[in-house]
Design a protein around this motif. Structure first.
Motif, PDB file in Angstrom:
ATOM      1  N   UNK A  91       0.826  -1.207   0.000  1.00 38.05           N
ATOM      2  CA  UNK A  91       0.000   0.000   0.000  1.00 38.05           C
ATOM      3  C   UNK A  91       0.860   1.256   0.000  1.00 38.05           C
ATOM      4  N   UNK A  92       1.953   1.230   0.762  1.00 39.59           N
ATOM      5  CA  UNK A  92       2.865   2.387   0.793  1.00 39.59           C
ATOM      6  C   UNK A  92       3.573   2.553  -0.544  1.00 39.59           C
ATOM      7  N   UNK A  93       3.962   1.438  -1.161  1.00 36.02           N
ATOM      8  CA  UNK A  93       4.626   1.502  -2.468  1.00 36.02           C
ATOM      9  C   UNK A  93       3.701   2.115  -3.516  1.00 36.02           C
ATOM     10  N   UNK A  94       2.418   1.766  -3.448  1.00 30.37           N
ATOM     11  CA  UNK A  94       1.443   2.337  -4.382  1.00 30.37           C
ATOM     12  C   UNK A  94       1.163   3.797  -4.053  1.00 30.37           C
ATOM     13  N   UNK A  95       0.963   4.079  -2.781  1.00 26.46           N
ATOM     14  CA  UNK A  95       0.556   5.419  -2.357  1.00 26.46           C
ATOM     15  C   UNK A  95       1.655   6.448  -2.618  1.00 26.46           C
ATOM     16  N   UNK A  96       2.894   6.084  -2.327  1.00 24.48           N
ATOM     17  CA  UNK A  96       3.995   7.052  -2.430  1.00 24.48           C
ATOM     18  C   UNK A  96       4.733   6.983  -3.772  1.00 24.48           C
ATOM     19  N   UNK A  97       4.767   5.783  -4.394  1.00 21.73           N
ATOM     20  CA  UNK A  97       5.541   5.623  -5.623  1.00 21.73           C
ATOM     21  C   UNK A  97       4.692   5.346  -6.851  1.00 21.73           C
ATOM     22  N   UNK A 133      -8.678   0.622  -3.749  1.00 20.15           N
ATOM     23  CA  UNK A 133      -7.220   0.532  -3.677  1.00 20.15           C
ATOM     24  C   UNK A 133      -6.570   1.814  -4.175  1.00 20.15           C
ATOM     25  N   UNK A 134      -7.166   2.414  -5.186  1.00 16.46           N
ATOM     26  CA  UNK A 134      -6.625   3.668  -5.713  1.00 16.46           C
ATOM     27  C   UNK A 134      -6.697   4.780  -4.667  1.00 16.46           C
ATOM     28  N   UNK A 135      -7.701   4.725  -3.787  1.00 18.41           N
ATOM     29  CA  UNK A 135      -7.916   5.790  -2.796  1.00 18.41           C
ATOM     30  C   UNK A 135      -7.388   5.431  -1.403  1.00 18.41           C
ATOM     31  N   UNK A 146     -11.251  -3.575   5.225  1.00 19.35           N
ATOM     32  CA  UNK A 146     -12.238  -2.772   5.956  1.00 19.35           C
ATOM     33  C   UNK A 146     -12.586  -1.503   5.205  1.00 19.35           C
ATOM     34  N   UNK A 147     -11.605  -0.949   4.511  1.00 18.73           N
ATOM     35  CA  UNK A 147     -11.828   0.264   3.727  1.00 18.73           C
ATOM     36  C   UNK A 147     -12.541  -0.058   2.415  1.00 18.73           C
ATOM     37  N   UNK A 148     -12.182  -1.185   1.801  1.00 17.88           N
ATOM     38  CA  UNK A 148     -12.689  -1.503   0.465  1.00 17.88           C
ATOM     39  C   UNK A 148     -14.124  -1.994   0.450  1.00 17.88           C
ATOM     40  N   UNK A 149     -14.604  -2.537   1.576  1.00 21.62           N
ATOM     41  CA  UNK A 149     -15.936  -3.128   1.575  1.00 21.62           C
ATOM     42  C   UNK A 149     -17.004  -2.115   1.174  1.00 21.62           C
ATOM     43  N   UNK A 150     -16.821  -0.857   1.566  1.00 22.78           N
ATOM     44  CA  UNK A 150     -17.794   0.175   1.192  1.00 22.78           C
ATOM     45  C   UNK A 150     -17.822   0.361  -0.316  1.00 22.78           C
ATOM     46  N   UNK A 151     -16.676   0.431  -0.947  1.00 27.92           N
ATOM     47  CA  UNK A 151     -16.608   0.659  -2.397  1.00 27.92           C
ATOM     48  C   UNK A 151     -17.121  -0.546  -3.174  1.00 27.92           C
ATOM     49  N   UNK A 152     -16.814  -1.733  -2.677  1.00 19.66           N
ATOM     50  CA  UNK A 152     -17.283  -2.954  -3.340  1.00 19.66           C
ATOM     51  C   UNK A 152     -18.809  -3.019  -3.315  1.00 19.66           C
ATOM     52  N   UNK A 153     -19.395  -2.788  -2.141  1.00 14.94           N
ATOM     53  CA  UNK A 153     -20.851  -2.840  -2.018  1.00 14.94           C
ATOM     54  C   UNK A 153     -21.522  -1.722  -2.813  1.00 14.94           C
TER      55      UNK A 153
END
Length: 284
Positions: free
Chosen positions: A39-45, A91-93, A104-111
């Motif tokens: 997640x850090x590799x995606x977020x920062x790089x 994942x993008x956000x 836990x974060x993704x479940x909202x976007x999936x639903x």
């Protein structure tokens, strides 16, 4: 990149759902440390390889969520595909500094993506348009314990739990229990069943054949009277009316005044007199 991710690249849920479910289920769940590293590799790089591994390792959760919406009569593969879109948006956000796990974060976007898909495709007529109606739509299905209608106490309990009016609960329940019906009979229907098609018993009150004929006769008669009344006018009056009312590019009083060598006021008087004669002739 782990080699056990490769088979999923060559398939989608709709091609072979059972194989897809088996494949995504074989992908290991990430440890909290590995998840944070990716997640850090995606977020920062902006590392898309890290994003891919995050997506692949969470596809099993999308399948699990999709199965909870099996009661809507929609293809599970389509729900999974919509959920996968929500997963990628999440994942993008995702911000690894927030201190929560990605699932836990993704479940909202999936639903959210699945909800949109269900509401778009479940019925021809939209059953829920506002945010409150959408919440009631999904919660009411899960709260109904049987196929029978809600009792007064049950409806009241649902309304209080969801913070809506009891009337809204009954209205939504009616929408949920109704079904779409084709207007025309199906091609495989026999003559004994054909009468049940709405095309044979629904009436169009906006189109009365008798009224249509009457209006047609009235229009034709009015046009004939108008032409007859125009023919009785002198040529100048008839031309003034034609240029003032019937031409595509209508002439002004001053243009007609120049044409006939009189004042604009005189043209107005001639027009008014001609209109009076037409009204009298048509009313006769």
């Amino acid at each position: 990149m782990s080699s056990n991710l490769q088979p999923v690249d060559q398939m989608v849920p709709g091609a072979n759902l059972a194989a897809y479910v088996q494949a995504v289920g074989s992908i290991p769940v990430l440890s909290p440390e590995r998840e944070r590293e990716l997640a850090e590799d995606l977020f920062y790089n902006d590392n898309l390889t890290a994003a891919r591994e995050l997506v692949m390792s969470h596809l099993r959760f999308v399948v699990h969520i999709a199965r909870s919406y099996s009661g809507y009569g929609l293809a599970e593969a389509d729900l999974i595909q919509e959920g996968n879109v929500g997963l990628m948006k999440a994942i993008k956000r995702f911000d690894p500094e927030k201190g929560v796990r990605l699932v836990s974060f993704a479940v909202h976007w999936i639903k959210a993506e699945m909800h949109e898909y269900i509401l778009r495709n479940w019925r021809i007529v939209k059953v829920a348009t506002t945010k409150a109606q959408r919440k009631l739509f999904f919660n009411l299905r899960s709260k109904k314990k049987s196929l029978s209608w809600l009792s007064a106490d049950e409806a009241k309990a649902v309304a209080e739990d969801l913070g809506v009016d009891v009337k809204e609960v009954h209205r939504m329940e009616g929408r949920l229990t109704s079904r779409d019906l084709a207007y025309d009979m199906s091609t495989d229907s026999d003559d004994d069943d054909a009468w049940q098609a709405p095309q044979y018993y629904l009436e169009d009150h906006s189109s009365d054949p008798a009224q249509t004929v009457e209006e047609g006769d009235w229009k034709q008669n009015s046009q004939a009277q108008l032409h007859s009344a125009l023919a009785d006018l002198d040529e100048r009056s008839r031309n003034i009316l034609a240029q003032r009312w019937l031409a595509e590019e209508k002439s002004t009083l001053h243009e007609l005044a120049d044409q006939y060598g009189v004042s604009a006021e005189r043209i107005r008087q001639l027009e008014a007199n001609a209109m009076k004669k037409l009204k009298v002739a048509i009313a006769a």
